[in-house]
Design an enzyme around this catalytic site. Structure first.
Site, PDB file in Angstrom:
ATOM      1  N   THR A   1       7.998  14.277  27.830  1.00  0.00           N
ATOM      2  CA  THR A   1       9.592  15.163  27.024  1.00  0.00           C
ATOM      3  C   THR A   1       9.592  15.741  27.916  1.00  0.00           C
ATOM      4  O   THR A   1       8.801  17.520  28.937  1.00  0.00           O
ATOM      5  CB  THR A   1       8.796  15.750  25.440  1.00  0.00           C
ATOM      6  OG1 THR A   1       7.733  15.146  25.504  1.00  0.00           O
ATOM      7  CG2 THR A   1       9.790  16.535  24.790  1.00  0.00           C
TER       8      THR A   1
ATOM      9  N   CYS B   1       2.824  28.040  51.699  1.00  0.00           N
ATOM     10  CA  CYS B   1       2.175  26.829  52.626  1.00  0.00           C
ATOM     11  C   CYS B   1       2.108  27.789  54.226  1.00  0.00           C
ATOM     12  O   CYS B   1       0.744  28.247  54.787  1.00  0.00           O
ATOM     13  CB  CYS B   1       2.179  25.796  52.931  1.00  0.00           C
ATOM     14  SG  CYS B   1       2.802  24.794  51.306  1.00  0.00           S
TER      15      CYS B   1
ATOM     16  N   HIS C   1      13.177  28.590  40.471  1.00  0.00           N
ATOM     17  CA  HIS C   1      12.184  30.086  40.611  1.00  0.00           C
ATOM     18  C   HIS C   1      12.985  31.224  41.590  1.00  0.00           C
ATOM     19  O   HIS C   1      12.993  31.253  42.161  1.00  0.00           O
ATOM     20  CB  HIS C   1      11.390  29.484  40.624  1.00  0.00           C
ATOM     21  CG  HIS C   1      10.349  29.487  41.695  1.00  0.00           C
ATOM     22  ND1 HIS C   1       9.832  29.445  42.553  1.00  0.00           N
ATOM     23  CD2 HIS C   1      10.255  28.246  42.440  1.00  0.00           C
ATOM     24  CE1 HIS C   1       9.668  28.977  43.076  1.00  0.00           C
ATOM     25  NE2 HIS C   1       9.406  28.156  42.732  1.00  0.00           N
TER      26      HIS C   1
ATOM     27  N   SER D   1      15.798  23.597  43.029  1.00  0.00           N
ATOM     28  CA  SER D   1      14.249  24.431  42.255  1.00  0.00           C
ATOM     29  C   SER D   1      15.087  25.750  41.734  1.00  0.00           C
ATOM     30  O   SER D   1      15.599  26.605  42.101  1.00  0.00           O
ATOM     31  CB  SER D   1      13.293  25.090  42.643  1.00  0.00           C
ATOM     32  OG  SER D   1      11.857  25.212  42.382  1.00  0.00           O
TER      33      SER D   1
ATOM     34  N   ASN E   1      14.065  26.937  55.274  1.00  0.00           N
ATOM     35  CA  ASN E   1      12.738  27.658  54.706  1.00  0.00           C
ATOM     36  C   ASN E   1      12.858  29.287  55.486  1.00  0.00           C
ATOM     37  O   ASN E   1      12.175  30.464  55.035  1.00  0.00           O
ATOM     38  CB  ASN E   1      12.306  28.020  53.293  1.00  0.00           C
ATOM     39  CG  ASN E   1      11.322  26.796  53.967  1.00  0.00           C
ATOM     40  OD1 ASN E   1      11.995  25.435  54.409  1.00  0.00           O
ATOM     41  ND2 ASN E   1       9.948  26.890  53.984  1.00  0.00           N
TER      42      ASN E   1
ATOM     43  N   ALA F   1      10.229  21.981  43.318  1.00  0.00           N
ATOM     44  CA  ALA F   1      11.417  20.687  44.072  1.00  0.00           C
ATOM     45  C   ALA F   1       9.732  20.133  44.615  1.00  0.00           C
ATOM     46  O   ALA F   1      10.398  18.891  45.674  1.00  0.00           O
ATOM     47  CB  ALA F   1      11.801  21.919  44.690  1.00  0.00           C
ATOM     48  N   THR F   2       8.711  20.427  44.718  1.00  0.00           N
ATOM     49  CA  THR F   2       7.833  20.012  45.411  1.00  0.00           C
ATOM     50  C   THR F   2       7.978  18.549  44.235  1.00  0.00           C
ATOM     51  O   THR F   2       7.723  17.610  45.807  1.00  0.00           O
ATOM     52  CB  THR F   2       6.244  20.766  45.250  1.00  0.00           C
ATOM     53  OG1 THR F   2       6.627  21.787  45.890  1.00  0.00           O
ATOM     54  CG2 THR F   2       5.428  19.265  46.013  1.00  0.00           C
TER      55      THR F   2
ATOM     56  N   GLN G   1      16.877  25.929  48.976  1.00  0.00           N
ATOM     57  CA  GLN G   1      17.735  26.873  49.539  1.00  0.00           C
ATOM     58  C   GLN G   1      18.998  27.336  49.719  1.00  0.00           C
ATOM     59  O   GLN G   1      19.569  28.423  50.498  1.00  0.00           O
ATOM     60  CB  GLN G   1      16.507  28.420  51.522  1.00  0.00           C
ATOM     61  CG  GLN G   1      15.329  27.666  51.664  1.00  0.00           C
ATOM     62  CD  GLN G   1      14.691  29.097  50.166  1.00  0.00           C
ATOM     63  OE1 GLN G   1      15.542  29.921  49.957  1.00  0.00           O
ATOM     64  NE2 GLN G   1      13.196  29.044  49.750  1.00  0.00           N
TER      65      GLN G   1
HETATM   66  N1  PLP Z   1      11.455  22.960  49.529  1.00  0.00           N
HETATM   67  C1  PLP Z   1      11.945  24.494  50.088  1.00  0.00           C
HETATM   68  C2  PLP Z   1      12.919  24.676  51.164  1.00  0.00           C
HETATM   69  C3  PLP Z   1      12.146  25.444  49.772  1.00  0.00           C
HETATM   70  O1  PLP Z   1      11.439  27.018  50.715  1.00  0.00           O
HETATM   71  C4  PLP Z   1      10.586  25.413  48.779  1.00  0.00           C
HETATM   72  C5  PLP Z   1      10.068  26.763  48.497  1.00  0.00           C
HETATM   73  O2  PLP Z   1       9.789  27.297  48.906  1.00  0.00           O
HETATM   74  C6  PLP Z   1      10.344  24.315  48.728  1.00  0.00           C
HETATM   75  C7  PLP Z   1      10.749  23.240  49.078  1.00  0.00           C
HETATM   76  C8  PLP Z   1       9.493  23.710  46.851  1.00  0.00           C
HETATM   77  O3  PLP Z   1       9.854  24.524  46.126  1.00  0.00           O
HETATM   78  P1  PLP Z   1       8.965  24.767  44.445  1.00  0.00           P
HETATM   79  O4  PLP Z   1       7.928  26.434  44.433  1.00  0.00           O
HETATM   80  O5  PLP Z   1      10.105  24.471  43.978  1.00  0.00           O
HETATM   81  O6  PLP Z   1       7.825  23.660  44.848  1.00  0.00           O
END
Ligand code: PLP
Length: 373
Positions: free
Chosen positions: A234, A317, A198, A196, A146, A69-70, A176
């Site tokens: 790919t 982070c 995971h 995302s 989050n 998701a980043t 989230q």
């Molecule tokens: N956005 C939010 C609100 C999240 O909680 C997170 C992960 O903690 C992310 C983005 C980033 O997700 P990813 O680990 O898939 O890059």
């Protein structure tokens, strides 16, 4: 071990493993090649895309699959960025994968505005209205925090967009929110929505970006032109199909009700100890902020770890840095921030497990207090 850091990541459904095997060792074909086998794989990706669009409650648009998701958040903002006399509006509560993009843009001389949060942890709509103008190019506001679980009202934000800046692009970080709380994009003016794998019991290394009009989204890197040229490379076919499997297994509505009970049970359990304060933002049932008065959150985290309970300190982070930008924004005192821990549930936990964890939390806290006082 009782795992209460599900906002950090979740345990993958074992059912995904057989999907991985099928799409890695049997239907391993490159979806862009021309054989019948490849066309079948391409169809599988299309079916995953349609299924996700349905789950998002979207009436139009596409899904671009990414690696995390980043990446989705970076693609959304950088892909919609345009030079010129534009303004970019972000909530002050964004995850670093949005917030740090905004900060970098600011450093590069772009006009960036941050909208403060209210005491419930949501973006302050009065302040948002003041920050929007007809020069607003992107509004980026997360669905569920989050850090606190606070939920932003996407319909109310959409109304402000249509009133003040109808040309603006609305991006929502839905990591989230997706498959945890109801999402109905067709009732909103959301143009982009990140999610995302995971975080919803799918594998790591696969995520997505919903995009209403892919024609407007510029690619971040050049390559073979896969995924409408927006995200060359790919496709991670196995990851995409495992993500689909995970989504199929999640029963959103029942999960929501169950997790609400888990949160309630946990709050009841730890509230017997007056030094432990649960700050419920009345948002997502999946996330709870807990303050351990007089003790550092980090100390509690390690002691709980020893006692078999895993909790978090916020996003990966911020977990390694001092302080917490989002809690500070909401108005938490320095002491309260230092003493905060994030507890986050998943729908496959039992009430008994949560009851047990709350007892351990109380015992661990009392033990630390007795040693320090
Ligand atoms: N956005 C939010 C609100 C999240 O909680 C997170 C992960 O903690 C992310 C983005 C980033 O997700 P990813 O680990 O898939 O890059």
């Amino acid at each position: 071990m009782i795992y209460l850091d599900n906002a950090g990541t979740t345990k993958m459904f074992e059912e995904c493993l057989s999907v991985h095997k099928i799409f890695s060792c049997e239907n391993f074909f490159n979806p862009s090649a021309l054989s019948n086998e490849s066309l079948q794989v391409e169809k599988c990706i299309k079916s995953a895309e349609s299924f996700i669009l349905e789950k998002l409650g979207a009436s139009e648009g596409n899904v671009i699959f990414t690696g995390c998701a980043t990446e989705s958040n970076n693609l959304a903002i950088k892909g919609m960025f345009r030079s010129g006399d534009w303004e970019y509006v972000f909530s002050a509560g964004e995850h670093p994968s949005v917030f740090n993009v905004a900060k970098k843009m600011e450093l590069d001389g772009v006009k960036v505005k941050f909208v403060p949060l209210n005491q419930k942890g949501q973006v302050d709509l009065v302040e948002l209205e003041k920050k929007l103008t007809n020069k607003t190019r992107i509004i980026s506001i997360m669905h569920v925090s989050n850090e606190t679980g606070a939920i932003n009202d996407l319909e109310a934000i959409s109304k402000l967009k249509v009133k003040i800046c109808p040309r603006a692009i609305l991006h929502v970080d839905g990591v989230q929110g997706f498959m945890k709380i109801p999402v109905m994009l067709k009732r909103t003016l959301v143009d982009l929505y990140s999610f995302s794998g995971h975080k919803i019991h799918g594998p790591k290394g696969v995520a997505g970006l919903y995009v209403k009009k892919k024609e407007n989204l510029k690619e971040l890197f050049q390559g073979g032109g896969q995924q409408f040229g927006v995200r060359s490379g790919t496709e991670n076919v196995s990851g995409i199909m495992q993500l689909k499997k995970a989504i199929e297994l999640i029963d959103e509505k029942n999960n929501y009700e169950h997790v609400k009970l888990l949160k309630q049970k946990f709050i009841e359990g730890v509230s017997v100890e007056s030094g432990v304060e649960c700050v419920d933002f009345e948002g997502s049932p999946y996330i709870l902020n807990v303050v351990f008065n007089g003790v550092k959150g980090e100390t509690v985290l390690h002691a709980l770890n020893q006692a078999g309970v895993i909790v978090g300190l916020g996003s990966a982070c911020s977990a390694k840095k001092a302080g917490n930008r989002v809690l500070q924004e909401i108005g938490f005192s320095k002491e309260k921030i230092i003493s905060s821990v994030r507890v986050s549930f998943n729908a496959y936990q039992t009430l008994e497990e949560i009851e047990k964890s709350s007892q351990i939390v109380v015992d661990v806290y009392r033990n630390i207090r007795s040693r320090v006082s």
